[in-house]
Design a protein around this motif. Structure first.
Motif, PDB file in Angstrom:
ATOM      1  N   PRO A 347       0.663  -1.268  -0.234  1.00 62.31           N
ATOM      2  CA  PRO A 347      -0.156   0.168   0.099  1.00 62.31           C
ATOM      3  C   PRO A 347       0.797   1.125   0.117  1.00 62.31           C
ATOM      4  O   PRO A 347       1.942   1.198   0.917  1.00 62.31           O
ATOM      5  CB  PRO A 347      -0.698  -0.291   1.403  1.00 62.31           C
ATOM      6  CG  PRO A 347       0.005  -1.050   2.082  1.00 62.31           C
ATOM      7  CD  PRO A 347       0.798  -1.899   1.312  1.00 62.31           C
ATOM      8  N   ILE A 349      -0.241   4.264   1.058  1.00 67.94           N
ATOM      9  CA  ILE A 349      -0.480   5.255   2.259  1.00 67.94           C
ATOM     10  C   ILE A 349       0.663   4.846   3.301  1.00 67.94           C
ATOM     11  O   ILE A 349       0.740   5.997   3.913  1.00 67.94           O
ATOM     12  CB  ILE A 349      -1.842   4.795   2.693  1.00 67.94           C
ATOM     13  CG1 ILE A 349      -2.364   6.143   3.558  1.00 67.94           C
ATOM     14  CG2 ILE A 349      -2.129   3.565   3.217  1.00 67.94           C
ATOM     15  CD1 ILE A 349      -3.659   6.248   3.839  1.00 67.94           C
ATOM     16  N   VAL A 350       1.045   3.874   3.476  1.00 65.69           N
ATOM     17  CA  VAL A 350       1.857   3.760   4.618  1.00 65.69           C
ATOM     18  C   VAL A 350       3.241   4.674   4.524  1.00 65.69           C
ATOM     19  O   VAL A 350       3.655   5.226   5.569  1.00 65.69           O
ATOM     20  CB  VAL A 350       2.761   2.088   4.687  1.00 65.69           C
ATOM     21  CG1 VAL A 350       3.651   2.091   5.782  1.00 65.69           C
ATOM     22  CG2 VAL A 350       1.292   1.378   5.159  1.00 65.69           C
ATOM     23  N   TYR A 360      -3.130   2.397  13.283  1.00 63.83           N
ATOM     24  CA  TYR A 360      -4.236   2.513  12.329  1.00 63.83           C
ATOM     25  C   TYR A 360      -4.681   0.963  11.924  1.00 63.83           C
ATOM     26  O   TYR A 360      -4.323  -0.002  12.178  1.00 63.83           O
ATOM     27  CB  TYR A 360      -3.254   3.023  10.800  1.00 63.83           C
ATOM     28  CG  TYR A 360      -1.977   2.071  10.217  1.00 63.83           C
ATOM     29  CD1 TYR A 360      -2.433   0.900   9.613  1.00 63.83           C
ATOM     30  CD2 TYR A 360      -0.658   2.506  10.711  1.00 63.83           C
ATOM     31  CE1 TYR A 360      -1.591   0.223   9.332  1.00 63.83           C
ATOM     32  CE2 TYR A 360       0.112   1.605  10.024  1.00 63.83           C
ATOM     33  CZ  TYR A 360       0.022   0.426   9.364  1.00 63.83           C
ATOM     34  OH  TYR A 360       0.792  -0.253   8.972  1.00 63.83           O
ATOM     35  N   THR A 361      -5.788   1.186  11.028  1.00 61.65           N
ATOM     36  CA  THR A 361      -6.136   0.070  10.407  1.00 61.65           C
ATOM     37  C   THR A 361      -6.337   0.272   8.776  1.00 61.65           C
ATOM     38  O   THR A 361      -6.746   1.232   8.318  1.00 61.65           O
ATOM     39  CB  THR A 361      -7.771  -0.171  10.950  1.00 61.65           C
ATOM     40  OG1 THR A 361      -7.726  -0.546  12.261  1.00 61.65           O
ATOM     41  CG2 THR A 361      -8.301  -1.540  10.047  1.00 61.65           C
ATOM     42  N   LEU A 362      -5.831  -0.678   8.028  1.00 59.07           N
ATOM     43  CA  LEU A 362      -5.664  -0.417   6.573  1.00 59.07           C
ATOM     44  C   LEU A 362      -6.205  -1.499   5.714  1.00 59.07           C
ATOM     45  O   LEU A 362      -6.108  -2.709   6.199  1.00 59.07           O
ATOM     46  CB  LEU A 362      -4.205  -0.129   6.398  1.00 59.07           C
ATOM     47  CG  LEU A 362      -3.773  -0.249   4.804  1.00 59.07           C
ATOM     48  CD1 LEU A 362      -4.124   1.043   4.222  1.00 59.07           C
ATOM     49  CD2 LEU A 362      -2.286  -0.328   4.692  1.00 59.07           C
ATOM     50  N   ASN A 364      -6.389  -3.294   1.927  1.00 60.83           N
ATOM     51  CA  ASN A 364      -5.868  -3.103   0.716  1.00 60.83           C
ATOM     52  C   ASN A 364      -6.273  -4.087  -0.057  1.00 60.83           C
ATOM     53  O   ASN A 364      -5.397  -4.739  -0.961  1.00 60.83           O
ATOM     54  CB  ASN A 364      -4.422  -2.751   0.930  1.00 60.83           C
ATOM     55  CG  ASN A 364      -3.711  -2.605  -0.424  1.00 60.83           C
ATOM     56  OD1 ASN A 364      -4.218  -1.895  -1.254  1.00 60.83           O
ATOM     57  ND2 ASN A 364      -2.530  -3.194  -0.732  1.00 60.83           N
ATOM     58  N   GLU A 415      -7.457   1.389  -1.537  1.00 59.24           N
ATOM     59  CA  GLU A 415      -6.868   1.498   0.013  1.00 59.24           C
ATOM     60  C   GLU A 415      -7.762   2.611   0.570  1.00 59.24           C
ATOM     61  O   GLU A 415      -7.960   3.639   0.535  1.00 59.24           O
ATOM     62  CB  GLU A 415      -5.507   2.273  -0.268  1.00 59.24           C
ATOM     63  CG  GLU A 415      -4.222   1.307  -0.966  1.00 59.24           C
ATOM     64  CD  GLU A 415      -2.849   2.090  -0.783  1.00 59.24           C
ATOM     65  OE1 GLU A 415      -2.765   2.791  -0.068  1.00 59.24           O
ATOM     66  OE2 GLU A 415      -2.196   1.903  -1.776  1.00 59.24           O
ATOM     67  N   ALA A 417      -8.140   3.659   5.079  1.00 61.48           N
ATOM     68  CA  ALA A 417      -7.685   3.492   6.445  1.00 61.48           C
ATOM     69  C   ALA A 417      -8.068   4.223   7.332  1.00 61.48           C
ATOM     70  O   ALA A 417      -8.797   5.315   7.012  1.00 61.48           O
ATOM     71  CB  ALA A 417      -6.039   3.953   6.092  1.00 61.48           C
ATOM     72  N   LEU A 419      -6.905   6.190  10.984  1.00 58.33           N
ATOM     73  CA  LEU A 419      -5.598   6.416  11.497  1.00 58.33           C
ATOM     74  C   LEU A 419      -6.052   7.380  12.917  1.00 58.33           C
ATOM     75  O   LEU A 419      -6.902   8.144  12.841  1.00 58.33           O
ATOM     76  CB  LEU A 419      -4.697   7.660  10.810  1.00 58.33           C
ATOM     77  CG  LEU A 419      -4.790   7.236   9.232  1.00 58.33           C
ATOM     78  CD1 LEU A 419      -3.975   8.498   8.288  1.00 58.33           C
ATOM     79  CD2 LEU A 419      -3.855   5.846   9.038  1.00 58.33           C
ATOM     80  N   GLN A 432      -8.219   6.256  -0.813  1.00 58.07           N
ATOM     81  CA  GLN A 432      -7.447   6.620  -1.845  1.00 58.07           C
ATOM     82  C   GLN A 432      -8.055   6.855  -3.054  1.00 58.07           C
ATOM     83  O   GLN A 432      -9.343   6.613  -3.521  1.00 58.07           O
ATOM     84  CB  GLN A 432      -6.698   5.217  -2.458  1.00 58.07           C
ATOM     85  CG  GLN A 432      -5.536   5.392  -3.418  1.00 58.07           C
ATOM     86  CD  GLN A 432      -4.939   4.043  -3.902  1.00 58.07           C
ATOM     87  OE1 GLN A 432      -5.525   3.048  -3.810  1.00 58.07           O
ATOM     88  NE2 GLN A 432      -3.839   4.093  -4.170  1.00 58.07           N
ATOM     89  N   TYR A 496      -5.101  11.136  -1.452  1.00 56.97           N
ATOM     90  CA  TYR A 496      -5.973  10.706  -0.646  1.00 56.97           C
ATOM     91  C   TYR A 496      -6.970  11.700  -0.159  1.00 56.97           C
ATOM     92  O   TYR A 496      -6.662  12.968  -0.241  1.00 56.97           O
ATOM     93  CB  TYR A 496      -5.294  10.173   0.768  1.00 56.97           C
ATOM     94  CG  TYR A 496      -4.738   8.872   0.351  1.00 56.97           C
ATOM     95  CD1 TYR A 496      -4.976   7.471   0.266  1.00 56.97           C
ATOM     96  CD2 TYR A 496      -2.921   9.006   0.061  1.00 56.97           C
ATOM     97  CE1 TYR A 496      -4.183   6.514  -0.039  1.00 56.97           C
ATOM     98  CE2 TYR A 496      -2.225   7.871  -0.572  1.00 56.97           C
ATOM     99  CZ  TYR A 496      -2.992   6.470  -0.548  1.00 56.97           C
ATOM    100  OH  TYR A 496      -2.193   5.473  -0.819  1.00 56.97           O
TER     101      TYR A 496
END
Length: 940
Positions: A347, A349-350, A360-362, A364, A415, A417, A419, A432, A496
């Motif tokens: 991903p 975004i990391v 965070y929870t992501l 993908n 993506e 997430a 945060l 995303q 994003y």
């Protein structure tokens, strides 16, 4: 020949000379022959060997040694051949393991696997469950054992082992184990020759279906074992054991399963678990994710490897699979299966998260539209998510001129997430952008309507942060997904869109990243993250102080273990032929666990406020009484509680050291019977012992010897069935006002009153029966008596108002008196220990008084009441505890110098007890609490 007559004189002379020469030669030859026969032959052999020669005989001792060496050589060759045969004649462990297991474990070395795990705090948590008490006892014993680092033990324990656990409707603790002894099987193969000829208690040779095996019977179970070539097969379940002995179980496994068994791993432990059961265990407290486990086929096995220390844990779970192997039980899951068929990517975004992100929870694994189709069927039908979506779609089409699909899905990528920002409560949601031009078009269309309002007035830290007001139909959908964003702020940044109820949260995302720091600079993240941005489908970075992942939301042992590791990162990775779950977690507080796992334990009734341990070098049993007449004993290592019901209420009890340092408890009941129970609460012979007469005070138990005071002024000395009356011949004795103490050496009897009397008992005699010490102040309890040496005693008394008196008694006479006035009120009398008297005032003042000089030191407990409390002193494992329980639910413990001991105070009432519950070599504290529990604390 010429005749002699015709010879000339010359001729005669010549013949005579020749004759003499011939005789001399013959004589010489004769002598030489004789000399040869009588003289040994020289070392150098003559040119011509002798026709006859004698052989020299060897020494008998040499011949014996050579014979022994030949025998030893033959034995060594036989042993070498036997060991070679044993090493080559092998059977695979997997062929001996029945396939219906719940968990399969393999390790190349039992020692390397178990030894590092024994000392873990995580092991204490796992073993704290009541059904693991027996295993806990073994682990605690191993933890203390001096043989753990013995090289011979290490060699013997460094065996390969394959073991499997099985679950039936009746039992969940069944196992089959296959231990590979390799070349050492040259010994185990001889079992059938040796073992039947040895008598071992509870060990039997049994037969089933013509197969012989060995059975070891205990009180609660039977264990079966048998050598099979290089293996020893063991089990606690006969059907599984017999199935194992028949072998060929590997024929029941699929190729994928056999590949799992063969796969080499770096970690010391490899577990193979039913993938479906494992998924349910991890997700049982999350309704949506628990539904996701339904897509896994019951045939799938997962490979689990782990490495664990007190500072970190690394866990990897791998499920080899193909799309065709994923369950199609429900047609609605086909969209989910499709998502799990696409390889995970790294991903973006990391790399774009700021260092301020604390968790965070992501996601993908698919776009918003794909996630909707995959997960909506798993949401509880009562929520009617499809109906709500359909209604919202109708509103959007009527009022906005577009559908929700177009509004949300047309521009977004895959993506997503959530945060968490340092120091801020409101999370940030990130989506995303896959098509920026389409996003602009959709947003402009929405903002042109009267339903979605946008406020662009806020500028925070140099960046404009607009705010939206979402219509009700969108909020309803978000509520079903447990998202609350009625009036979110948003920011389009770094490809994003960020949404949050907090403008400051969004501003922090922007400002910290613009400042040149991303999440890789976060020290917590660095502890648990891979050095490079790995592929992932679902990823969670968490800090338990801020967030809790779904797999740490239950009361299971796994959740409790993972709670020890406060910072963690979890990744769910999808590959073409497997699903992978990774967990890396670290602890910031390793070693600081004060509450011992498994405690507090609920009691079945009201307790006596007194928990006791026997005065042995390493106590392992805690005793107490519930409901007045139910004696309880806790095996500290197994955390297993035993009970013994008495026919009458307990008057007094004490934990004592019996013969051979045995832990026992001795009890006096209100019907005048004395009981002696073992640490397992089994009645010792010849108890109970019945006493006759009226008892006036609490007895004193000096080990298994009891000193019981009676109304007639006597003390009964009870040793088993033998009862001796100690009669002190008092002229005037008031039993209703008297308190008594006698430990077999020295003691006192105090008759309370304004003109009280104090009698001193020494070695079974009252030394002042005719001349008692007169006490003109009223005190509570029994004065303290301390024997310094033969015929030298000190007696101490303190009145309720604080009048202190110390009497020096030498050769049965009072030779010196010391008096002082102490501040406070005293509802207990003095305690004598190691040359000092200890006193406790009602306001929490603890005093230490020198027996000989009266010099006093003290400490004050702040804001406490100790009116109903007393001092309790004991030495355990060379540590002396001066314990004080305050009124309420708190216990303090001090050293002899009145310094607070580490780990105190602890919650509890009355008297604490001490034992090593976790086998780490340090004493732990046990206490009963006001809410009817027994608790334990690590004092390190």
């Amino acid at each position: 020949m010429e005749s002699s007559e015709n010879l000339t004189p010359e001729t005669e002379k010549k013949q005579e000379t020749e004759t003499q020469t011939t005789q001399v030669e013959q004589t010489s030859q004769t002598e030489q022959t004789a000399q040869t026969e009588s003289t040994p032959a020289p070392e150098t052999a003559p040119a011509k060997p002798e026709k006859t020669k004698k052989t020299k005989k060897r020494n008998p001792f040499v011949r014996f040694i050579l014979a022994i060496l030949k025998i030893l050589a033959v034995i060594i060759i036989i042993i070498a051949l036997w060991c070679t045969f044993s090493a080559l004649d092998r059977k695979k462990s997997v062929s001996m393991i029945p396939s219906d297991f719940s968990v399969y474990m393999h390790t190349d070395s039992v020692y390397d696997c178990i030894n590092p795990l024994i000392d873990l705090q995580a092991a204490d948590i796992f073993l704290s469950a009541p059904d693991k008490s027996d295993i806990r006892g073994i682990i605690m014993s191993l933890r203390e054992s001096e043989y753990r680092n013995n090289p011979i033990v290490k060699i013997l324990a460094s065996r390969k082992i394959d073991a499997a656990l099985y679950t039936t409707e009746e039992n969940s603790g069944l196992f089959v184990a296959s231990i590979d002894f390799g070349v050492l099987s040259s010994i185990t193969r001889l079992t059938d020759l040796v073992l039947p000829r040895i008598q071992i208690e509870d060990l039997y040779t049994s037969y089933t279906d013509g197969i012989s095996y060995y059975e070891y019977k205990t009180a609660g179970a039977s264990y079966y074992f048998k050598p099979v070539k290089n293996l020893i097969i063991a089990s606690n379940d006969l059907p599984h054991f017999m199935q194992a002995l028949r072998g060929k179980n590997d024929a029941t496994y699929t190729k994928a399963q056999l590949d799992l068994f063969k796969k080499k791993v770096d970690e010391p432990v490899k577990l193979i678990i039913d993938a479906k059961k494992l998924a349910v265990a991890f997700t049982k407290d999350n309704e949506l994710l628990n539904s996701l486990s339904e897509i896994l086929s019951p045939n799938l096995l997962s490979l689990l490897t782990f490495k664990i220390t007190d500072s970190e844990i690394n866990l990897n779970i791998e499920v080899p699979t193909e799309t065709s192997e994923l369950s199609a039980i429900k047609e609605n899951y086909q969209n989910t299966v499709q998502l799990l068929s696409v390889d995970s990517t790294a991903p973006s975004i990391v790399t774009r998260m700021s260092s301020s992100v604390q968790y965070y929870t992501l996601l993908n694994i698919g776009t918003l539209g794909q996630l909707k189709e995959a997960f909506f069927p798993m949401i509880d039908a009562d929520t009617n998510i499809n109906g709500v979506w359909s209604t919202a779609n109708g509103f959007a089409r009527s009022l906005l001129g577009t559908t929700l699909d177009d509004l949300l899905f047309s521009w977004s990528g895959k993506e997503l997430a959530v945060l968490g920002i340092e120091g801020l409560n409101d999370p940030v949601f990130a989506i995303q952008i896959a098509d920026e031009s389409k996003r602009k078009e959709v947003f402009e269309t929405a903002f042109d309507s009267f339903l979605i309002k946008e406020n662009k007035s806020l500028i925070l830290n140099g960046v404009r942060i607009p705010r939206l007001e979402l219509p009700g139909f969108l909020q309803n959908i978000l509520k079903i997904l447990k998202i609350s964003l009625p009036k979110p702020y948003y920011l389009v940044y770094n490809n994003y869109v960020f949404f949050s109820q907090s403008a400051e949260s969004i501003s922090t995302i922007y400002s910290t990243f613009e400042g040149g720091t991303n999440i890789s600079h976060n020290p917590n993240y660095k502890m648990v993250a891979d050095k490079k941005n790995q592929e992932t489908g679902i990823s969670l970075f968490y800090d338990l102080e801020r967030s809790r992942p779904f797999f740490i939301n239950s009361n299971s042992s796994l959740s409790q273990i993972l709670e020890l590791y406060t910072i963690g990162k979890t990744d769910f990775v999808i590959k073409k032929d497997k699903l992978i779950f990774k967990l890396n977690a670290a602890s910031r507080r390793a070693g600081s666990l004060k509450n011992i796992p498994g405690f507090p334990m609920d009691l079945s009734g009201e307790h006596s406020s007194t928990a006791l341990n026997a005065p042995v070098s390493k106590p392992s049993t805690i005793f107490w009484v519930e409901n007045g007449q139910l004696v309880k004993a806790l095996d500290a290592k197994k955390t297993k509680i035993s009970s013994y019901a008495l026919p009458a209420k307990v008057k007094a009890f004490k934990a004592v050291a019996g013969k051979q340092n045995k832990e026992q408890v001795i009890i006096l009941t209100e019907d005048n019977e004395i009981y002696l129970l073992s640490s397992e609460l089994e009645l010792e012979t010849p108890y109970p012992v019945k006493l006759s007469g009226d008892i006036i005070d609490y007895p004193y138990f000096a080990g298994t010897t009891s000193y019981v005071p009676f109304e007639d002024g006597t003390i009964s000395k009870v040793v088993s069935k033998n009862i001796t009356k100690l009669n002190f011949n008092f002229d005037d004795f008031s039993p209703e006002k008297s308190t008594v103490f006698y430990d077999g050496k020295a003691g006192a009897i105090y008759e309370k009153g304004f003109l009280g009397k104090l009698y001193i008992i020494y070695r079974d005699k009252c030394i002042n029966a005719d001349n008692p010490i007169m006490i003109n102040k009223i005190g509570f309890g029994v004065p303290a008596v301390f024997e310094v040496s033969d015929n030298l005693l000190y007696t101490g008394f303190i009145s309720q108002s604080g009048d202190l008196s110390i009497y020096k008694i030498e050769n049965n006479s009072i030779v010196e008196t010391y008096a002082d006035k102490l501040d406070g009120l005293f509802y207990t009398n003095l305690i004598a220990y190691n040359g000092f008297f200890y006193a406790l005032s009602s306001d929490g003042q603890i005093l230490k008084i020198n027996i000989a000089t009266g010099d006093t030191t003290s400490i004050q407990l702040d804001n406490v009441s100790t009116k109903e409390s007393r001092i309790y002193i004991q030495t355990v494992d060379n540590r002396t505890f001066i314990c004080v329980g305050i009124d309420g639910n708190m216990i303090y413990a001090f050293t002899e110098n009145l310094e607070l001991m580490p780990g105190f105070p602890v919650a509890g009432t009355g008297i604490p007890a001490f034992a090593d519950v976790n086998g780490d070599g340090y004493l732990d504290c046990f206490a009963l609490t006001i809410d009817n529990k027994i608790n334990a604390w690590n004092l390190r």
